[in-house]
Write a protein that holds these residues in place. Structure first.
Motif, PDB file in Angstrom:
ATOM      1  N   ASN A   1      -4.636  34.392   9.584  1.00 16.76           N
ATOM      2  CA  ASN A   1      -5.980  33.796   8.828  1.00 16.76           C
ATOM      3  C   ASN A   1      -5.424  32.454   8.756  1.00 16.76           C
ATOM      4  O   ASN A   1      -4.735  32.039   7.973  1.00 16.76           O
ATOM      5  N   PRO A   2      -6.426  31.431   9.391  1.00 17.40           N
ATOM      6  CA  PRO A   2      -6.109  30.204   9.441  1.00 17.40           C
ATOM      7  C   PRO A   2      -6.072  29.360   8.195  1.00 17.40           C
ATOM      8  O   PRO A   2      -6.927  29.893   7.255  1.00 17.40           O
ATOM      9  N   ARG A   3      -5.048  28.547   7.814  1.00 16.90           N
ATOM     10  CA  ARG A   3      -4.730  28.004   6.406  1.00 16.90           C
ATOM     11  C   ARG A   3      -5.190  26.553   6.454  1.00 16.90           C
ATOM     12  O   ARG A   3      -5.088  25.729   7.500  1.00 16.90           O
ATOM     13  N   VAL A   4      -5.277  26.135   5.350  1.00 12.67           N
ATOM     14  CA  VAL A   4      -5.786  24.808   5.032  1.00 12.67           C
ATOM     15  C   VAL A   4      -4.749  23.835   5.694  1.00 12.67           C
ATOM     16  O   VAL A   4      -5.218  22.866   6.162  1.00 12.67           O
ATOM     17  N   GLU A   5      -3.461  23.962   5.229  1.00 11.24           N
ATOM     18  CA  GLU A   5      -2.434  23.104   5.784  1.00 11.24           C
ATOM     19  C   GLU A   5      -2.461  22.984   7.290  1.00 11.24           C
ATOM     20  O   GLU A   5      -2.031  22.161   7.807  1.00 11.24           O
ATOM     21  N   GLN A   6      -2.737  24.130   7.877  1.00 13.97           N
ATOM     22  CA  GLN A   6      -2.785  24.126   9.630  1.00 13.97           C
ATOM     23  C   GLN A   6      -3.619  23.338   9.863  1.00 13.97           C
ATOM     24  O   GLN A   6      -3.652  22.519  11.036  1.00 13.97           O
ATOM     25  N   ILE A   7      -5.018  23.386   9.269  1.00 18.66           N
ATOM     26  CA  ILE A   7      -5.988  22.483   9.908  1.00 18.66           C
ATOM     27  C   ILE A   7      -5.707  20.987   9.517  1.00 18.66           C
ATOM     28  O   ILE A   7      -6.147  20.246  10.399  1.00 18.66           O
ATOM     29  N   MET A   8      -5.162  20.868   8.189  1.00 19.07           N
ATOM     30  CA  MET A   8      -4.816  19.288   8.203  1.00 19.07           C
ATOM     31  C   MET A   8      -3.841  18.827   9.134  1.00 19.07           C
ATOM     32  O   MET A   8      -3.720  17.526   9.678  1.00 19.07           O
TER      33      MET A   8
ATOM     34  N   ILE B   1     -10.347  21.579  12.327  1.00 21.61           N
ATOM     35  CA  ILE B   1      -9.964  20.235  12.781  1.00 21.61           C
ATOM     36  C   ILE B   1     -11.169  19.375  13.091  1.00 21.61           C
ATOM     37  O   ILE B   1     -11.042  18.181  12.806  1.00 21.61           O
ATOM     38  N   GLY B   2     -12.263  19.792  13.624  1.00 22.36           N
ATOM     39  CA  GLY B   2     -13.359  18.941  14.164  1.00 22.36           C
ATOM     40  C   GLY B   2     -13.815  18.350  12.980  1.00 22.36           C
ATOM     41  O   GLY B   2     -13.938  17.265  12.895  1.00 22.36           O
ATOM     42  N   ILE B   3     -14.197  19.182  11.844  1.00 22.53           N
ATOM     43  CA  ILE B   3     -14.552  18.592  10.612  1.00 22.53           C
ATOM     44  C   ILE B   3     -13.618  17.590   9.831  1.00 22.53           C
ATOM     45  O   ILE B   3     -14.212  16.367   9.596  1.00 22.53           O
TER      46      ILE B   3
ATOM     47  N   ILE C   1     -10.247  19.916   4.148  1.00 22.25           N
ATOM     48  CA  ILE C   1     -11.158  20.827   4.402  1.00 22.25           C
ATOM     49  C   ILE C   1     -11.782  21.669   3.434  1.00 22.25           C
ATOM     50  O   ILE C   1     -12.859  22.079   3.568  1.00 22.25           O
ATOM     51  N   ILE C   2     -10.968  21.637   2.218  1.00 19.67           N
ATOM     52  CA  ILE C   2     -11.423  22.346   1.070  1.00 19.67           C
ATOM     53  C   ILE C   2     -12.685  21.721   0.311  1.00 19.67           C
ATOM     54  O   ILE C   2     -13.494  22.546  -0.013  1.00 19.67           O
TER      55      ILE C   2
ATOM     56  N   SER D   1     -21.430  14.413   8.837  1.00 18.10           N
ATOM     57  CA  SER D   1     -21.320  13.694  10.337  1.00 18.10           C
ATOM     58  C   SER D   1     -21.148  14.720  11.385  1.00 18.10           C
ATOM     59  O   SER D   1     -20.515  15.674  11.245  1.00 18.10           O
ATOM     60  N   PRO D   2     -21.454  14.301  12.468  1.00 15.76           N
ATOM     61  CA  PRO D   2     -21.423  15.197  13.725  1.00 15.76           C
ATOM     62  C   PRO D   2     -19.881  15.319  14.020  1.00 15.76           C
ATOM     63  O   PRO D   2     -18.983  14.285  13.954  1.00 15.76           O
ATOM     64  N   ILE D   3     -19.425  16.464  14.351  1.00 20.16           N
ATOM     65  CA  ILE D   3     -18.070  16.745  14.769  1.00 20.16           C
ATOM     66  C   ILE D   3     -17.907  16.703  16.391  1.00 20.16           C
ATOM     67  O   ILE D   3     -18.834  16.825  16.922  1.00 20.16           O
ATOM     68  N   PRO D   4     -16.596  16.483  16.636  1.00 21.73           N
ATOM     69  CA  PRO D   4     -16.425  16.564  18.194  1.00 21.73           C
ATOM     70  C   PRO D   4     -17.026  17.936  18.790  1.00 21.73           C
ATOM     71  O   PRO D   4     -17.064  18.755  18.440  1.00 21.73           O
ATOM     72  N   PRO D   5     -17.076  17.525  20.358  1.00 26.26           N
ATOM     73  CA  PRO D   5     -17.660  18.633  20.955  1.00 26.26           C
ATOM     74  C   PRO D   5     -16.648  19.908  21.028  1.00 26.26           C
ATOM     75  O   PRO D   5     -15.343  19.666  21.171  1.00 26.26           O
ATOM     76  N   LEU D   6     -17.348  21.141  20.830  1.00 26.55           N
ATOM     77  CA  LEU D   6     -16.466  22.234  20.731  1.00 26.55           C
ATOM     78  C   LEU D   6     -16.595  23.121  21.894  1.00 26.55           C
ATOM     79  O   LEU D   6     -17.764  23.644  22.293  1.00 26.55           O
TER      80      LEU D   6
END
Length: 387
Positions: free
Chosen positions: A75-82, A111-113, A121-122, A132-137
């Motif tokens: 379950n992906p976590r806030v700190e992993q995204i950061m 990560i894109g956001i 991310i919170i 703003s637009p985020i990178p291509p996914l």
């Protein structure tokens, strides 16, 4: 005006390449998006299965450099995204490829956001908070279930406060989904069952949602039919390519349905549960499904009748309560057939946890489109039934 705005429906989806070998087009798409350097987001399980190496090789063959990020939990976590966003910026990446199930895909969206906005991310919890637009996914799903590869949702775990939150935005619909049934070969039977039941729940909830409509109904019903027909056989015969393709197709259609019609109480309650106990999302849905059908049935009898028919139940001559009972029995039997018979109590939920779980579930955006209006006491009662 009688044709007021509440009758309007919109439909978003990525560009989709479906079929055996779809993953092999990854480098062409990365080039199309002008990739200088790609971040490949995955998790240790998918990495061990060999899919990350293959994708990196395909990129290298087209001289596209990449950096790998696999610090992603189930379950992906806030700190992993950061951490991922920091690596993305440090390395000068400009395209993201996600390879995996819902967790790496949701992490990649996060990560894109963050890489674009430079904030936690919170801060993006809720609907349409991305400025703003985020990178291509470019997303390559390796499970047939979560449909993060076609959806406008990202679900993130806040482990400090033990809850999951939703980010809903057209911005997180991937640019391209490379949906390749071959990648699901490396799932074990438990993951096949969990992700398949997750997809079934997506389809049922989307069909009975207050946001449903002609654009989503066809996908939802097709998904119910495909998964109901093929999932148990696939768990039994994991090597069968045709079954794998049918379940993957069902999962994709369920994703297109729920991304646009949104979901209901099963998901609202399951997000709360998964955030609190860190359990597999599909398992959380499975433990709640028939109890939510029981609770919602009276608010959408015609729609549930169609769900029952689509699952092979003949409703002629049956009363509403008989159809409801048949549908609940069918769902329980299908879960047992794929090896999912767990209850909340067995997974460590205590009656004293229910007020906290309900408080979070009632704040989840998925509850807004549930066919039956629900307050906290209603949700508590359904959790209690599922213990």
């Amino acid at each position: 005006m009688s044709s007021d705005i509440s009758r309007l429906r919109k439909f978003v989806s990525p560009e989709i390449i479906f079929g055996s070998g779809a993953r092999k087009t990854v480098a062409n798409y990365a080039s199309t998006f002008g990739a200088r350097k790609v971040m490949v987001v995955s998790d240790p399980g998918v990495e061990a299965a060999g899919w990350v190496d293959e994708i990196e090789t395909l990129l290298a063959e087209q001289c596209i450099p990449c950096v790998r990020f696999t610090d992603v939990s189930p379950n992906p976590r806030v700190e992993q995204i950061m951490r991922g966003a920091e690596l993305y910026r440090e390395q000068g990446c400009n395209v993201i490829v996600a390879v995996g199930g819902g967790s790496p895909m949701d992490c990649a969206k996060g990560i894109g956001i963050v890489s674009t906005h430079g904030r936690s991310i919170i801060e993006f919890e809720g609907v349409d908070r991305i400025e703003s637009p985020i990178p291509p996914l470019i997303f390559i799903p390796t499970t047939a279930g979560t449909s993060a590869d076609v959806s406008q949702f990202a679900i993130i775990s806040n482990t400090e406060e033990r809850f999951k939150f939703s980010i809903v935005s057209k911005s997180v619909v991937p640019d391209v989904a490379l949906i390749d049934p071959d990648t699901t070969r490396t799932m074990d039977s438990f993951l096949t069952a969990c992700t398949g039941v997750d997809a079934l729940v997506h389809a049922i909830e989307a069909f009975v949602s207050t946001g449903s409509g002609a654009l989503t109904d066809m996908h939802a019903l097709d998904a119910i039919r495909l998964i109901n027909t093929h999932l148990a056989l696939l768990v039994e015969q994991p090597e069968d390519g045709h079954l794998r393709e049918q379940v993957m197709l069902g999962s994709m259609k369920a994703g297109l349905a729920f991304s646009n019609a949104i979901l209901g109480a099963v998901h609202a309650m399951s997000h709360s549960l998964g955030g609190y106990l860190d359990l597999p999302h599909g398992l959380c849905n499975a433990m709640l499904l028939e109890h939510v059908i029981d609770y919602n049935y009276s608010a959408a009898t015609d729609r549930f009748r169609v769900v029952a028919e689509t699952m092979g139940i003949d409703p002629r001559g049956l009363s509403q309560s008989q159809i409801k009972r048949r549908l609940m029995q069918h769902v329980i039997a299908l879960k047992r057939e794929v090896g999912l018979y767990q209850s909340l109590a067995e997974q460590g939920v205590h009656i004293t946890d229910i007020p906290y779980l309900s408080q979070n579930a009632i704040k989840d955006p998925c509850i807004l489109t549930n066919p039956r209006k629900s307050n906290r006491r209603d949700v508590e009662a359904v959790y209690e039934e599922a213990l």
